[in-house]
Design a protein around this motif. Sequence first.
Motif, mmCIF file in Angstrom:
data_model
loop_
_atom_site.group_PDB
_atom_site.id
_atom_site.type_symbol
_atom_site.label_atom_id
_atom_site.label_comp_id
_atom_site.label_asym_id
_atom_site.label_seq_id
_atom_site.Cartn_x
_atom_site.Cartn_y
_atom_site.Cartn_z
ATOM 1 N N ARG A 282 0.832 -1.201 0.000
ATOM 2 C CA ARG A 282 0.000 0.000 0.000
ATOM 3 C C ARG A 282 0.869 1.255 0.000
ATOM 4 N NH1 ARG A 282 -4.834 2.081 3.889
ATOM 5 N NH2 ARG A 282 -3.208 2.262 5.452
ATOM 6 N N GLU A 283 1.949 1.239 0.779
ATOM 7 C CA GLU A 283 2.833 2.418 0.820
ATOM 8 C C GLU A 283 3.437 2.681 -0.549
ATOM 9 O OE1 GLU A 283 5.585 1.487 3.904
ATOM 10 O OE2 GLU A 283 4.151 1.946 5.514
ATOM 11 N N ARG A 284 3.895 1.590 -1.204
ATOM 12 C CA ARG A 284 4.534 1.778 -2.523
ATOM 13 C C ARG A 284 3.521 2.263 -3.559
ATOM 14 N NH1 ARG A 284 7.047 -2.846 -0.581
ATOM 15 N NH2 ARG A 284 5.776 -4.296 -1.775
ATOM 16 N N ILE A 288 2.717 6.305 -5.912
ATOM 17 C CA ILE A 288 2.418 6.618 -7.316
ATOM 18 C C ILE A 288 0.960 7.020 -7.509
ATOM 19 C CG2 ILE A 288 4.243 5.167 -8.290
ATOM 20 C CD1 ILE A 288 1.966 3.101 -8.860
ATOM 21 N N GLY A 289 0.243 7.168 -6.401
ATOM 22 C CA GLY A 289 -1.115 7.705 -6.472
ATOM 23 C C GLY A 289 -2.204 6.667 -6.618
ATOM 24 N N ALA A 348 -4.073 -8.138 -17.879
ATOM 25 C CA ALA A 348 -2.680 -8.516 -17.616
ATOM 26 C C ALA A 348 -1.746 -7.306 -17.596
ATOM 27 C CB ALA A 348 -2.229 -9.556 -18.638
ATOM 28 N N PRO A 349 -1.848 -6.357 -18.567
ATOM 29 C CA PRO A 349 -0.947 -5.190 -18.483
ATOM 30 C C PRO A 349 -1.084 -4.411 -17.172
ATOM 31 C CG PRO A 349 -1.964 -5.289 -20.655
ATOM 32 C CD PRO A 349 -2.618 -6.354 -19.827
ATOM 33 N N VAL A 350 -2.323 -4.252 -16.691
ATOM 34 C CA VAL A 350 -2.503 -3.515 -15.434
ATOM 35 C C VAL A 350 -1.871 -4.298 -14.270
ATOM 36 C CG1 VAL A 350 -4.221 -2.706 -13.761
ATOM 37 C CG2 VAL A 350 -4.566 -2.280 -16.192
ATOM 38 N N ALA A 351 -2.048 -5.630 -14.294
ATOM 39 C CA ALA A 351 -1.445 -6.455 -13.230
ATOM 40 C C ALA A 351 0.076 -6.331 -13.269
ATOM 41 C CB ALA A 351 -1.874 -7.910 -13.394
ATOM 42 N N VAL A 352 0.659 -6.340 -14.468
ATOM 43 C CA VAL A 352 2.121 -6.229 -14.594
ATOM 44 C C VAL A 352 2.587 -4.849 -14.116
ATOM 45 C CG1 VAL A 352 4.053 -6.201 -16.229
ATOM 46 C CG2 VAL A 352 2.223 -7.896 -16.496
ATOM 47 N N TRP A 353 1.835 -3.823 -14.491
ATOM 48 C CA TRP A 353 2.210 -2.453 -14.103
ATOM 49 C C TRP A 353 2.185 -2.311 -12.574
ATOM 50 C CZ3 TRP A 353 -0.594 1.686 -11.851
ATOM 51 C CH2 TRP A 353 0.006 2.939 -11.967
ATOM 52 N N LEU A 354 1.140 -2.843 -11.961
ATOM 53 C CA LEU A 354 1.072 -2.796 -10.490
ATOM 54 C C LEU A 354 2.213 -3.609 -9.885
ATOM 55 C CD1 LEU A 354 -2.792 -3.227 -9.978
ATOM 56 C CD2 LEU A 354 -1.446 -1.229 -9.327
ATOM 57 N N LYS A 384 5.012 10.217 -18.235
ATOM 58 C CA LYS A 384 5.073 10.898 -16.939
ATOM 59 C C LYS A 384 4.184 10.163 -15.936
ATOM 60 C CE LYS A 384 5.666 15.619 -18.588
ATOM 61 N NZ LYS A 384 4.945 16.890 -18.765
ATOM 62 N N ARG A 385 4.455 10.385 -14.651
ATOM 63 C CA ARG A 385 3.705 9.695 -13.594
ATOM 64 C C ARG A 385 2.196 9.936 -13.725
ATOM 65 N NH1 ARG A 385 5.583 8.217 -8.631
ATOM 66 N NH2 ARG A 385 7.291 7.405 -9.849
ATOM 67 N N SER A 386 1.813 11.222 -14.003
ATOM 68 C CA SER A 386 0.377 11.548 -14.097
ATOM 69 C C SER A 386 -0.263 10.816 -15.285
ATOM 70 C CB SER A 386 0.175 13.052 -14.230
ATOM 71 O OG SER A 386 0.833 13.509 -15.394
ATOM 72 N N LYS A 387 0.484 10.696 -16.408
ATOM 73 C CA LYS A 387 -0.058 9.994 -17.583
ATOM 74 C C LYS A 387 -0.210 8.499 -17.289
ATOM 75 C CE LYS A 387 -0.081 13.396 -20.654
ATOM 76 N NZ LYS A 387 -1.337 13.894 -21.210
ATOM 77 N N GLN A 388 0.742 7.985 -16.539
ATOM 78 C CA GLN A 388 0.653 6.562 -16.159
ATOM 79 C C GLN A 388 -0.603 6.309 -15.328
ATOM 80 O OE1 GLN A 388 4.041 4.446 -14.590
ATOM 81 N NE2 GLN A 388 5.477 5.901 -15.513
ATOM 82 N N LEU A 389 -0.866 7.263 -14.415
ATOM 83 C CA LEU A 389 -2.045 7.112 -13.569
ATOM 84 C C LEU A 389 -3.330 7.197 -14.390
ATOM 85 C CD1 LEU A 389 -1.991 6.565 -10.588
ATOM 86 C CD2 LEU A 389 -2.436 8.989 -10.152
#
Lengths: 412, 202
Positions: A282-284, A288-289, A348-354, A384-389
């Motif tokens: 959860r902290e990690r 990244i938001g 799967a991509p979302v699982a890999v990203w997480l 960028k981090r915001s685009k990733q989110l």
Amino acid sequence: MRFDFFRSPSSVATAPLAFLTFFFLAGSAGGPAYYGLSQLAQGATAVAIVAPFSAGLAAWEGARLRRAGIWQLAATRSEARIVIRALAPTALAALIALTLGVGSMMVTLPRLQASDLLVLVVPVAVVGGHIVLAHAAGRRLPAVIAVPSAVVISWLWIAYPIALEPLWLRHMTGFLTDCCDIATVLDPAAILAPLIVSAGAVAAAAILLAPISTLRRRLGAAFAVALGLAGGAATVSGMGAAPTTARPDSDVVCRAGELHVCLWPEHRGELSRVQQEAVGLRERLEEIGVATAAVVTEARSGDGERWVIGISRGLTRVEILGSLIYGLLPPHPRCAETGPYPGYAAFAPVAVWLGEHAGVPTDTLRSFGSDEDLREVRAVQRLKRSKQLDWYQTNLRALRNCAIPPRLLTRT
Amino acid sequence: MTWWLRSRGATAIAAVIALQTGVCSLLGGVLVPSPSLAAGGMLSVPLRVIAPLALSTVTLLAFAHVMQLERAAVRRLTLMDAGVLAVAALVSLLLGSLAYAVDFPDALPAARNAAAYIGLGASAALVAGPTVGAATPAAYVILAALLSDGRGDAAWLRWSMEPAASKSAAAIAATLMLIGLAGTARFGGARMSAAEPRGSAA
């Protein structure tokens, strides 16, 4: 006419019956070996072997009484007493086989609740129903017909409905396959239905043996069987392939803390490890938001925002992380069962990203998705981090709704 | 002769042969799940393996009531009894072959199985009586399903599940049939009804 088990053909059949039951159960696979209900239900599937063999033996005993002309002799005992004594060896042989079968499933010393033992009523009632009806058939039909018919019909009745639709038909026979994974319990309807069908069989047997005209006997027995089947069908109609329902939320044991973690009691020993990994993850993810719920639980039903996971005993750290990550992904929406679900491509991509952000080793990430999914995540990580989110939130919505397409950078 | 034929259940045998051919032609390929020890769960058994049990049972039913008086008959009743079994098997095979030729692939293996079950049942009945005789083919079917794994294990047991082209299945069926016929020709139906197992009287 005294009770002498060793003078009965059932005594000869006991050892092979127990042997077959034991090896049938040894080869079958079910839920976790430490979940008592699953083990008991698996032991109860021995009816598929015990019921046909017992039915054959009971028909044999019925035919012996018929051939001996017992019912034409002056009665010194009631008919019920004679029948009970004649069937006692068969019932005993069946009980020995069932006990050994269920006992063999208990060698893993699973955790049992008192209510779990209710499942044992099913094989006892089913085998009892088959024995009584087969005995009546043995009394009324020539042994040459009654014995093989009892074996084959009993066998077909238990095994064949598995191949039929509607799926709920199988729950009327008392053959409890597919019970239970740790998050499910046996549906009470799947216990009640075979009891009703067995009651119908016993009533039919009583009518078959009653001193009434042949026509009334046949009609009455057919009516009793039909009534039992109708009652059983009404009880289980609408059920799916598994005779199960969700395990009550109240069964979980919880550990309070920064994150509230609730697991099934069989997983009590994993509470601290799961809590430790969940807090770290959860902290990690918050860095990244990505927000997570404050309650991690194995219970699948219930209210409020919860982080639903599924684990088993003895998982490694990475496997616990994997379970926590999959718990962050929404369950497939209902619309996915009936129509296209384009959002699934993002699963799967979302699982890999997480997993990347959770610190899962790259080698393990390969088990989360294909090379194509890993390439997608590499492309996302260059943003960028915001685009990733944004990418994450869009795909999360696509996973929840069949009408929203996923947003994947490397696929068109 | 008419009474003798009636005592051997000729009408019932003919009806079951017709029924078996019809049912197995149309539904012989329907798979029945069965518990299997070797497969570690369930194995599917085609209906063409189970349905022919009816013919062996009905054929042996006639012999369950043969009077011992027949042992003193002037005519060669033992040969005639063997003839009943042979005709039942051959008519079943003939109809099965015809249905097979008309593109019902399950009819012929069903008839082959029926012939084998008749032979197996008759052999067992000569030794242990008609009830054991009728129960033996049923016990074989269930044991074959229990012990074979649908691939290689206990392949010799699952001959009845093989398709019509299987030579080994045909050879096993022919052997079982011939043993049953030879035994019946030697001892006759009266021996089957006399050969009750010990303890069969209450």
